[in-house]
Write a protein that holds these residues in place. Structure first.
Motif, short mmCIF file in Angstrom:
data_model
loop_
_atom_site.label_atom_id
_atom_site.label_comp_id
_atom_site.label_asym_id
_atom_site.label_seq_id
_atom_site.Cartn_x
_atom_site.Cartn_y
_atom_site.Cartn_z
N LYS A 225 -0.50 -0.25 8.71
CA LYS A 225 0.57 -0.79 7.86
C LYS A 225 0.08 -0.72 6.42
O LYS A 225 -1.06 -1.11 6.14
CB LYS A 225 0.83 -2.24 8.28
CG LYS A 225 1.99 -2.85 7.58
CD LYS A 225 2.22 -4.26 8.11
CE LYS A 225 3.26 -4.93 7.25
NZ LYS A 225 3.23 -6.38 7.46
N VAL A 226 0.95 -0.21 5.54
CA VAL A 226 0.53 -0.06 4.14
C VAL A 226 0.65 -1.41 3.44
O VAL A 226 1.72 -2.00 3.36
CB VAL A 226 1.42 0.98 3.41
CG1 VAL A 226 0.99 1.12 1.96
CG2 VAL A 226 1.36 2.32 4.14
N LEU A 227 -0.47 -1.94 2.97
CA LEU A 227 -0.47 -3.25 2.33
C LEU A 227 -0.29 -3.13 0.82
O LEU A 227 0.35 -3.97 0.18
CB LEU A 227 -1.79 -3.97 2.60
CG LEU A 227 -2.13 -4.25 4.06
CD1 LEU A 227 -3.46 -4.97 4.16
CD2 LEU A 227 -1.03 -5.06 4.74
N HIS A 228 -0.86 -2.07 0.26
CA HIS A 228 -0.88 -1.97 -1.20
C HIS A 228 -1.03 -0.51 -1.61
O HIS A 228 -1.81 0.21 -0.99
CB HIS A 228 -2.07 -2.80 -1.73
CG HIS A 228 -2.44 -2.49 -3.13
ND1 HIS A 228 -1.72 -2.99 -4.20
CD2 HIS A 228 -3.44 -1.75 -3.67
CE1 HIS A 228 -2.28 -2.55 -5.32
NE2 HIS A 228 -3.32 -1.80 -5.01
N ILE A 229 -0.24 -0.08 -2.62
CA ILE A 229 -0.44 1.29 -3.10
C ILE A 229 -0.97 1.23 -4.53
O ILE A 229 -0.39 0.59 -5.40
CB ILE A 229 0.87 2.11 -3.04
CG1 ILE A 229 1.38 2.16 -1.60
CG2 ILE A 229 0.64 3.53 -3.57
CD1 ILE A 229 2.65 2.94 -1.41
N HIS A 230 -2.09 1.86 -4.74
CA HIS A 230 -2.76 1.83 -6.04
C HIS A 230 -2.08 2.82 -6.99
O HIS A 230 -1.38 3.72 -6.56
CB HIS A 230 -4.24 2.21 -5.84
CG HIS A 230 -5.14 1.66 -6.87
ND1 HIS A 230 -5.28 0.30 -7.08
CD2 HIS A 230 -5.96 2.27 -7.77
CE1 HIS A 230 -6.15 0.11 -8.06
NE2 HIS A 230 -6.57 1.29 -8.50
N LEU A 231 -2.34 2.65 -8.29
CA LEU A 231 -1.71 3.53 -9.29
C LEU A 231 -2.01 5.01 -9.05
O LEU A 231 -1.18 5.87 -9.30
CB LEU A 231 -2.19 3.14 -10.70
CG LEU A 231 -1.66 1.81 -11.20
CD1 LEU A 231 -2.29 1.45 -12.55
CD2 LEU A 231 -0.14 1.84 -11.31
N ASP A 232 -3.22 5.29 -8.58
CA ASP A 232 -3.59 6.70 -8.39
C ASP A 232 -3.04 7.29 -7.09
O ASP A 232 -3.38 8.39 -6.69
CB ASP A 232 -5.11 6.89 -8.43
CG ASP A 232 -5.83 6.17 -7.30
OD1 ASP A 232 -5.11 5.58 -6.43
OD2 ASP A 232 -7.07 6.19 -7.25
#
Ligand SMILES: Nc1ncnc2c1ncn2[C@@H]1O[C@H](COP(=O)(O)OP(=O)(O)O)[C@@H](O)[C@H]1O
Ligand SMILES: [Mg+2]
Length: 453
Positions: A313-320
């Protein structure tokens, strides 16, 4: 029930060395007991006291609650019931042939010729040496000699077997074979007592441990209790068992689950916490909260097998564009371990099980079964540490077959069941040629009726 007990035992050698003092021991029937201590701590002397070979200066030894008497008739009775296998087999084996050596004990007990023959043949078969019965024992290897000595004791059908350093001078395979045999005898109710300075063996194998130092007992308890105590081990000049040492290191780093005391490699493997978070590169369309299928993963990420299908499960997507995902493992597919009792075997059946049951990993326990496999061209993937290695393979989703006989079958099944209970990982298991549950074969509706053969 206490079968053997010592009370305030003291023994002094003629040169005034006090080899045992204040020894109070209670051995329960049917248990596997280890006396652990450095060289010179008094183990061998105690063992000679426990079967009446030496007479204590002070104190008593009780068998079934009755104090030892030291007249020759009583001693013969004691030594029939409490057999001792010496550290050095050459101290024990002296007859011109293996057969005669093993026959010595039962013949001395006044058994009839037929009964002696039966006992000897049975013992030879149990230790897998029937083919060597006419050989002179001094031509045998160390491991074979040890098995002859053990067969000589077993031929008298003792209630207790005492073995002084049973594995010293044996190679790993020979050592494994001796331990397999001891487990098998124990499975049939024989109480087994060993001495050793091998802490790994004592920790893994015994039900109860006594720690000796300087002619005295300085600790006792279950292996888990005793080997936790660093101070006690230090005092006895011993080290911690390796599995436990590794476990405490992973626990100290916060990487282990709960408060466990793993004894075997499969149990140790199972204490590792899974890595639940990881960084992955995700395509632009993926949003936080989405579920991803990461496919099959390897190595550190697969906790229960080398290859595991994992969702995240995707918790967080970083800027990059990289994301932190939480791994979700479900439906871990483990394989299983089937046992085949070779006390009642048909080659055709074994071959069919190997083929139809898609067994990819085959092991044999005990000399007899190794010979059986070898003679019949059954390839063995493993011949020592068979139970643990099969469990590890089953965790990787493989199907394993173990050839074992009689009591060893039950012993193996119990060990696997214990692992399943402790770990919560479902492994399929069963005895293929006894009328007990054996799921794979029952569920294979299109498969052949193997059980009926
Ligand atoms: N036959 C003997 N005569 C004199 N002292 C002995 C004899 N056998 C052993 N000892 C001494 O008794 C103590 C205990 O020895 P032992 O029982 O052989 O210990 P372990 O089996 O733990 O190595 C040691 O100090 C040892 O030197
Ligand atoms: Mg000794």
């Amino acid at each position: 029930m206490i079968i053997l007990e010592t009370r305030n035992l003291k023994y002094t050698y003629p040169d005034e060395t006090v080899a045992c003092k204040d020894l109070n021991i209670e051995i329960k029937k049917g248990k596997k007991v280890a006396f652990v201590g450095q060289n010179g701590s008094g183990k061998s002397t105690l063992f000679l006291l426990m079967n009446g070979t030496l007479k204590p200066d002070e104190g008593e030894v009780h068998f079934h609650g009755i104090p030892f008497k030291y007249d020759s008739k009583s001693l013969r009775e004691i030594r029939k019931s409490i057999g001792i296998v010496f550290q050095n087999s050459d101290d024990q084996i002296f007859a011109p042939t293996v057969y005669q050596d093993i026959a010595f004990g039962p013949a001395n007990l006044g058994y009839s010729k037929e009964r002696v023959d039966f006992c000897v043949k049975h013992s030879l078969e149990q230790v897998g040496l029937s083919h060597l019965q006419d050989k002179p024992p001094h031509h045998l290897s160390g491991g074979q000699k040890k098995r002859v000595a053990l067969a000589g004791i077993m031929a008298m059908e003792p209630e207790i077997i005492i073995l002084d350093e049973p594995l010293s001078n044996l190679d790993p395979i020979g050592a494994d074979e001796i331990m397999d045999l001891l487990n098998e005898f124990n499975q049939f109710g024989t109480t087994i007592i060993i001495s050793t300075h091998d802490v790994d063996l004592a920790y893994r194998w015994s039900d109860y441990v006594y720690i000796m130092s300087n002619s005295k007992l300085i600790g006792q308890g279950t292996p888990t209790e005793v080997f936790k105590e660093q101070e006690l081990l230090k005092k006895a000049g011993l080290r911690q068992p390796t599995t436990l040492e590794i476990y405490y290191e992973i626990e100290r780093r916060g990487l282990a689950y709960g408060k466990n005391s793993p004894k075997t490699v499969p149990e140790l493997v199972n204490t590792f916490k899974s890595l639940d978070l990881m960084w992955v590169d995700v395509p632009p369309k993926v949003k936080e909260g989405d579920s991803l299928n990461l496919g099959v993963m390897y190595g550190d990420y697969a906790t229960h097998s080398p290859y595991e299908a994992i969702n995240a499960k995707v918790l967080h997507i970083h800027l990059d564009g990289r994301a932190i995902v939480e791994l979700k493992r479900k439906g871990i597919k483990a394989g299983g371990v089937l046992l085949y009792d070779t006390n009642n075997y048909s080659l055709k059946e074994i071959r069919q099980i190997l083929k139809e049951g898609e067994m990819v990993f085959v092991g044999a326990m005990g000399k007899k079964n190794k010979i059986l496999a070898e003679k019949n061209g059954i390839h063995l993937d493993v011949t020592s540490g068979v139970i643990d290695k099969s469990i590890l393979m089953a965790l990787c989703g493989k199907r394993c077959l173990i050839l074992a006989a009689g009591g060893m079958v039950d012993h193996a099944l119990r060990r696997i069941r214990e692992y399943v209970e402790k770990s919560g990982i479902e492994l399929t298991m069963g005895i293929v040629n006894r009328k007990e549950s054996c799921k794979w074969l029952e569920e294979a509706d299109d498969g052949p009726e193997i059980l009926e053969l």
